[in-house]
Enzyme design. Structure first.
Site, PDB file in Angstrom:
ATOM      1  N   ARG A   1      18.157 -14.072   7.278  1.00  9.43           N
ATOM      2  CA  ARG A   1      18.975 -12.974   7.772  1.00  9.43           C
ATOM      3  C   ARG A   1      19.133 -13.176   9.273  1.00  9.43           C
ATOM      4  O   ARG A   1      18.208 -13.648   9.956  1.00  9.43           O
ATOM      5  CB  ARG A   1      18.311 -11.606   7.525  1.00  9.43           C
ATOM      6  CG  ARG A   1      18.076 -11.311   6.080  1.00  9.43           C
ATOM      7  CD  ARG A   1      19.331 -11.072   5.289  1.00  9.43           C
ATOM      8  NE  ARG A   1      19.945  -9.791   5.620  1.00  9.43           N
ATOM      9  CZ  ARG A   1      21.134  -9.417   5.158  1.00  9.43           C
ATOM     10  NH1 ARG A   1      21.846 -10.238   4.367  1.00  9.43           N
ATOM     11  NH2 ARG A   1      21.629  -8.237   5.458  1.00  9.43           N
TER      12      ARG A   1
ATOM     13  N   ARG B   1       1.109   8.410   5.571  1.00 11.57           N
ATOM     14  CA  ARG B   1      -0.152   8.896   6.159  1.00 11.57           C
ATOM     15  C   ARG B   1      -0.237  10.397   5.956  1.00 11.57           C
ATOM     16  O   ARG B   1       0.752  11.107   6.203  1.00 11.57           O
ATOM     17  CB  ARG B   1      -0.175   8.600   7.646  1.00 11.57           C
ATOM     18  CG  ARG B   1      -0.236   7.121   7.917  1.00 11.57           C
ATOM     19  CD  ARG B   1      -0.321   6.867   9.407  1.00 11.57           C
ATOM     20  NE  ARG B   1      -0.214   5.434   9.651  1.00 11.57           N
ATOM     21  CZ  ARG B   1       0.288   4.911  10.743  1.00 11.57           C
ATOM     22  NH1 ARG B   1       0.712   5.685  11.719  1.00 11.57           N
ATOM     23  NH2 ARG B   1       0.349   3.607  10.880  1.00 11.57           N
TER      24      ARG B   1
ATOM     25  N   ASP C   1       4.349 -12.539  13.111  1.00 14.36           N
ATOM     26  CA  ASP C   1       4.241 -11.750  14.323  1.00 14.36           C
ATOM     27  C   ASP C   1       3.692 -12.643  15.434  1.00 14.36           C
ATOM     28  O   ASP C   1       3.101 -13.699  15.161  1.00 14.36           O
ATOM     29  CB  ASP C   1       3.304 -10.551  14.086  1.00 14.36           C
ATOM     30  CG  ASP C   1       4.068  -9.340  13.549  1.00 14.36           C
ATOM     31  OD1 ASP C   1       5.261  -9.190  13.870  1.00 14.36           O
ATOM     32  OD2 ASP C   1       3.466  -8.542  12.801  1.00 14.36           O
TER      33      ASP C   1
ATOM     34  N   ARG D   1       0.856  -1.190   0.000  1.00 20.41           N
ATOM     35  CA  ARG D   1       0.000   0.000   0.000  1.00 20.41           C
ATOM     36  C   ARG D   1       0.892   1.240   0.000  1.00 20.41           C
ATOM     37  O   ARG D   1       2.092   1.163   0.242  1.00 20.41           O
ATOM     38  CB  ARG D   1      -0.867   0.014   1.247  1.00 20.41           C
ATOM     39  CG  ARG D   1      -1.873  -1.105   1.287  1.00 20.41           C
ATOM     40  CD  ARG D   1      -2.557  -1.190   2.636  1.00 20.41           C
ATOM     41  NE  ARG D   1      -1.662  -1.636   3.695  1.00 20.41           N
ATOM     42  CZ  ARG D   1      -1.258  -0.891   4.707  1.00 20.41           C
ATOM     43  NH1 ARG D   1      -1.650   0.352   4.827  1.00 20.41           N
ATOM     44  NH2 ARG D   1      -0.446  -1.382   5.618  1.00 20.41           N
TER      45      ARG D   1
ATOM     46  N   GLU E   1      21.674  -2.490  16.241  1.00 21.12           N
ATOM     47  CA  GLU E   1      21.239  -3.721  15.565  1.00 21.12           C
ATOM     48  C   GLU E   1      21.818  -3.763  14.154  1.00 21.12           C
ATOM     49  O   GLU E   1      21.610  -2.834  13.371  1.00 21.12           O
ATOM     50  CB  GLU E   1      19.705  -3.686  15.535  1.00 21.12           C
ATOM     51  CG  GLU E   1      19.069  -5.013  15.290  1.00 21.12           C
ATOM     52  CD  GLU E   1      17.544  -4.935  15.493  1.00 21.12           C
ATOM     53  OE1 GLU E   1      17.083  -4.424  16.536  1.00 21.12           O
ATOM     54  OE2 GLU E   1      16.831  -5.377  14.585  1.00 21.12           O
TER      55      GLU E   1
ATOM     56  N   ARG F   1      19.312   0.179  13.310  1.00 20.32           N
ATOM     57  CA  ARG F   1      18.589   0.963  14.317  1.00 20.32           C
ATOM     58  C   ARG F   1      19.257   0.835  15.673  1.00 20.32           C
ATOM     59  O   ARG F   1      20.071  -0.072  15.893  1.00 20.32           O
ATOM     60  CB  ARG F   1      17.126   0.529  14.404  1.00 20.32           C
ATOM     61  CG  ARG F   1      16.922  -0.932  14.767  1.00 20.32           C
ATOM     62  CD  ARG F   1      15.435  -1.270  14.799  1.00 20.32           C
ATOM     63  NE  ARG F   1      15.220  -2.660  15.204  1.00 20.32           N
ATOM     64  CZ  ARG F   1      14.037  -3.199  15.467  1.00 20.32           C
ATOM     65  NH1 ARG F   1      12.944  -2.477  15.345  1.00 20.32           N
ATOM     66  NH2 ARG F   1      13.910  -4.452  15.831  1.00 20.32           N
TER      67      ARG F   1
ATOM     68  N   TYR G   1       7.993 -15.414   8.256  1.00 23.82           N
ATOM     69  CA  TYR G   1       8.017 -14.419   9.314  1.00 23.82           C
ATOM     70  C   TYR G   1       6.617 -14.351   9.908  1.00 23.82           C
ATOM     71  O   TYR G   1       5.630 -14.181   9.186  1.00 23.82           O
ATOM     72  CB  TYR G   1       8.423 -13.015   8.813  1.00 23.82           C
ATOM     73  CG  TYR G   1       8.297 -12.032   9.962  1.00 23.82           C
ATOM     74  CD1 TYR G   1       9.322 -11.920  10.891  1.00 23.82           C
ATOM     75  CD2 TYR G   1       7.127 -11.315  10.174  1.00 23.82           C
ATOM     76  CE1 TYR G   1       9.192 -11.096  11.998  1.00 23.82           C
ATOM     77  CE2 TYR G   1       6.984 -10.494  11.286  1.00 23.82           C
ATOM     78  CZ  TYR G   1       8.021 -10.385  12.181  1.00 23.82           C
ATOM     79  OH  TYR G   1       7.885  -9.588  13.294  1.00 23.82           O
TER      80      TYR G   1
HETATM   81  C1  LIG Z   1      14.042  -9.126  15.527  1.00 26.56           C
HETATM   82  C2  LIG Z   1      12.619  -9.575  15.647  1.00 26.56           C
HETATM   83  C3  LIG Z   1      11.701  -8.714  16.190  1.00 26.56           C
HETATM   84  C4  LIG Z   1      10.375  -9.102  16.304  1.00 26.56           C
HETATM   85  N1  LIG Z   1       9.502  -8.211  16.807  1.00 26.56           N
HETATM   86  C5  LIG Z   1       8.202  -8.547  16.901  1.00 26.56           C
HETATM   87  C6  LIG Z   1       7.255  -7.595  17.377  1.00 26.56           C
HETATM   88  O1  LIG Z   1       7.582  -6.445  17.701  1.00 26.56           O
HETATM   89  N2  LIG Z   1       5.954  -7.981  17.442  1.00 26.56           N
HETATM   90  C7  LIG Z   1       5.531  -9.241  17.080  1.00 26.56           C
HETATM   91  O2  LIG Z   1       4.337  -9.529  17.173  1.00 26.56           O
HETATM   92  N3  LIG Z   1       6.426 -10.167  16.647  1.00 26.56           N
HETATM   93  C8  LIG Z   1       7.740  -9.853  16.547  1.00 26.56           C
HETATM   94  N4  LIG Z   1       8.646 -10.788  16.098  1.00 26.56           N
HETATM   95  C9  LIG Z   1       8.178 -12.165  15.799  1.00 26.56           C
HETATM   96  C10 LIG Z   1       8.274 -13.156  17.011  1.00 26.56           C
HETATM   97  O3  LIG Z   1       9.610 -13.266  17.417  1.00 26.56           O
HETATM   98  C11 LIG Z   1       7.704 -14.507  16.580  1.00 26.56           C
HETATM   99  O4  LIG Z   1       6.326 -14.348  16.316  1.00 26.56           O
HETATM  100  C12 LIG Z   1       7.828 -15.635  17.627  1.00 26.56           C
HETATM  101  O5  LIG Z   1       9.107 -15.736  18.142  1.00 26.56           O
HETATM  102  C13 LIG Z   1       7.455 -16.971  17.008  1.00 26.56           C
HETATM  103  O6  LIG Z   1       7.417 -17.968  17.989  1.00 26.56           O
HETATM  104  P1  LIG Z   1       7.807 -19.479  17.661  1.00 26.56           P
HETATM  105  O7  LIG Z   1       7.467 -20.258  18.879  1.00 26.56           O
HETATM  106  O8  LIG Z   1       7.187 -19.906  16.377  1.00 26.56           O
HETATM  107  O9  LIG Z   1       9.371 -19.442  17.388  1.00 26.56           O
HETATM  108  P2  LIG Z   1      10.597 -19.183  18.371  1.00 26.56           P
HETATM  109  O10 LIG Z   1      10.273 -18.079  19.310  1.00 26.56           O
HETATM  110  O11 LIG Z   1      11.794 -19.033  17.527  1.00 26.56           O
HETATM  111  O12 LIG Z   1      10.703 -20.527  19.213  1.00 26.56           O
HETATM  112  C14 LIG Z   1      11.233 -21.725  18.672  1.00 26.56           C
HETATM  113  C15 LIG Z   1      11.983 -22.438  19.780  1.00 26.56           C
HETATM  114  O13 LIG Z   1      12.382 -23.733  19.299  1.00 26.56           O
HETATM  115  C16 LIG Z   1      13.645 -24.047  19.841  1.00 26.56           C
HETATM  116  N5  LIG Z   1      14.281 -25.051  18.992  1.00 26.56           N
HETATM  117  C17 LIG Z   1      14.577 -24.915  17.665  1.00 26.56           C
HETATM  118  N6  LIG Z   1      15.160 -26.034  17.205  1.00 26.56           N
HETATM  119  C18 LIG Z   1      15.235 -26.904  18.252  1.00 26.56           C
HETATM  120  C19 LIG Z   1      15.747 -28.221  18.413  1.00 26.56           C
HETATM  121  N7  LIG Z   1      16.278 -28.904  17.379  1.00 26.56           N
HETATM  122  N8  LIG Z   1      15.689 -28.799  19.627  1.00 26.56           N
HETATM  123  C20 LIG Z   1      15.148 -28.126  20.669  1.00 26.56           C
HETATM  124  N9  LIG Z   1      14.650 -26.875  20.593  1.00 26.56           N
HETATM  125  C21 LIG Z   1      14.686 -26.275  19.387  1.00 26.56           C
HETATM  126  C22 LIG Z   1      14.369 -22.721  19.830  1.00 26.56           C
HETATM  127  O14 LIG Z   1      15.446 -22.715  20.762  1.00 26.56           O
HETATM  128  C23 LIG Z   1      13.271 -21.728  20.196  1.00 26.56           C
HETATM  129  O15 LIG Z   1      13.245 -21.461  21.580  1.00 26.56           O
HETATM  130  C24 LIG Z   1       9.963 -10.395  15.906  1.00 26.56           C
HETATM  131  C25 LIG Z   1      10.897 -11.265  15.352  1.00 26.56           C
HETATM  132  C26 LIG Z   1      12.200 -10.848  15.183  1.00 26.56           C
HETATM  133  C27 LIG Z   1      13.162 -11.759  14.498  1.00 26.56           C
END
Ligand SMILES: Cc1cc2nc3c(=O)[nH]c(=O)nc-3n(C[C@H](O)[C@H](O)[C@H](O)COP(=O)(O)OP(=O)(O)OC[C@H]3O[C@@H](n4cnc5c(N)ncnc54)[C@H](O)[C@@H]3O)c2cc1C
Length: 384
Positions: free
Chosen positions: A250, A178, A351, A174, A301, A280, A349
């Site tokens: 990344r 704003r 949230d 989009r 970062e 940032r 990705y």
């Molecule tokens: C820099 C950054 C900023 C972000 N900011 C926001 C934000 O402001 N707002 C928002 O809503 N979302 C944000 N996010 C997104 C958010 O981080 C994700 O939505 C969330 O972490 C996803 O949860 P998950 O459980 O799928 O994955 P993860 O949080 O990555 O959890 C996966 C877990 O699995 C474990 N694991 C992986 N492989 C293995 C293995 N082989 N054996 C045992 N354990 C394992 C890992 O150690 C990890 O703890 C951001 C993401 C990033 C990268």
């Protein structure tokens, strides 16, 4: 219904939410995580020196339009009011993001009304681009060269390691502008920060007698034995020992520094110029504006290509990666009694709110499948 033994790999939001929902229905849940803490990438902890709550894997702000998800998180945390306001340093000046009327007026040294600003931006946009093919063309068409080069070009090159000319136009769906003074970074109905942090929230989700958690425990293939089902939130390519190669991500490097008093006066300051190596600086006490702290913890970062021993943050999902993903999905679809979940398991990705919504849906699908004796799918979302 017979109680099932379930193994969940990963104690982030994906694993914790599925675990909780299934535990509440009487199933026995064992969650393992290779890290020494729960909460995955949303992990936060108090800095020893300043007592500021720091988001170890990058700042996380909760925002959603999904009322079910908002109600869910409010069961496990006191959500404090928070509005994400981002600033940007460009060419020796500080601007407000996302680009709004204040940014436009400051940037072009004008005092435009909304209508005048719309006309100005329409005039700046490159109308010769009728069918934009790339992010760059889309931005040039929408906002014109000056705003594109100041706010999008350098930042995108630093963040993604490639020129916006190589990125798809769909990234800038989009008009990213704003024509009023609204500087709330997000448009969602609900926005907030958990008073005691995300780790505490996840701890609450995991606090159920049918859930056991083992940290510092890496998943091994033989761990599947003895379980009725596995939910796996680790990287899909890692599950298959990277046999076709690594999916591109990344990664981020965080350079921490501590100061007395305040450093930048806001939570997030973007640096849009390519000549500044970081994308940032985040000042974490501003993510908890209800707290008072003498000292301050900040992080510069840096974004770069993810190597073998780095933490995968953002999936790249360009043409090459999607072809590789296809191969792993084909392998995965031959599996039984396992479901790949979350940002790493589905190479997207996500949230936090989307992660939680998908985890709630996955748990529902599993429970409905047990009742109707349907096999649980390997993916509960489309990832191709
Ligand atoms: C820099 C950054 C900023 C972000 N900011 C926001 C934000 O402001 N707002 C928002 O809503 N979302 C944000 N996010 C997104 C958010 O981080 C994700 O939505 C969330 O972490 C996803 O949860 P998950 O459980 O799928 O994955 P993860 O949080 O990555 O959890 C996966 C877990 O699995 C474990 N694991 C992986 N492989 C293995 C293995 N082989 N054996 C045992 N354990 C394992 C890992 O150690 C990890 O703890 C951001 C993401 C990033 C990268």
């Amino acid at each position: 219904m017979k109680s099932r033994k379930i193994l969940i790999v990963g104690a982030g939001f994906s694993g914790a939410v599925i675990g909780r929902k299934l535990a509440e229905q009487g199933h026995q849940i064992h969650i393992i995580d290779r890290r020494t803490h729960i909460a995955g990438n949303c992990y936060d902890a108090r800095d020893e020196k300043t007592d500021v709550m720091v988001h170890t894997y990058g700042p996380h702000i909760f925002h959603t339009d999904n009322e079910q998800v908002w109600n869910f998180v409010n069961q496990y945390a006191t959500m404090m009011p928070y509005v994400n306001r981002v600033k940007a340093t460009v060419n020796g000046q500080v601007f407000s993001l996302p680009i709004n009327l204040h940014t436009i007026n400051q940037f072009f040294k004008k005092t435009c009304s909304p209508t005048e600003a719309k006309a100005l931006i329409a005039e700046k946009g490159d109308s010769s681009i009728t069918d934009p093919q790339s992010f760059e063309e889309q931005a040039l068409r929408f906002v014109g060269k000056e705003l594109y080069e100041a706010f999008f070009k350098g930042y995108t090159i630093k963040q993604w390691g490639m020129s916006p000319a190589q990125l798809p136009a769909s990234i800038l769906k989009r008009l990213p502008i704003r024509f009023n003074y609204d500087d709330n970074y997000f448009n969602h109905k609900f926005q907030g920060m958990p008073k005691d942090g995300y780790t505490k929230m996840v701890e609450g989700i995991l606090d159920h007698p049918n859930i056991s958690v083992a940290l510092d425990t890496q998943f091994q293939m033989q761990d599947r034995e003895g379980y009725d089902h596995v939910f796996y939130s680790g990287p899909l390519d890692a599950f298959y020992d990277f046999q076709y190669g690594r999916l591109g991500y990344r990664t981020l490097d965080f350079e921490k520094f501590t100061v007395e008093g305040d450093y930048q006066g806001c939570a997030v300051m973007n640096y849009c110029e390519q000549s500044v190596p970081y994308t940032r600086i985040t000042e974490h006490k501003y993510f908890s504006p209800w707290e008072q702290h003498e000292g301050s913890v900040c992080y510069k970062e840096y974004s770069r290509a993810c190597e073998e021993n780095d933490i995968p943050y953002y999936p790249i999902r360009q043409v090459g990666e999607m072809a590789l993903l296809e191969k792993y999905v084909d392998l995965a679809e031959k599996e039984h009694d396992i479901t790949f979940i979350g940002r790493l398991g589905t190479y997207r990705y996500l949230d936090m709110d989307v992660t939680i919504a998908e985890a709630l849906k996955t748990a529902e699908t599993y429970l409905a499948g047990l009742e109707q004796e349907n096999a649980m799918p390997v993916f509960t979302v489309s990832i191709r």
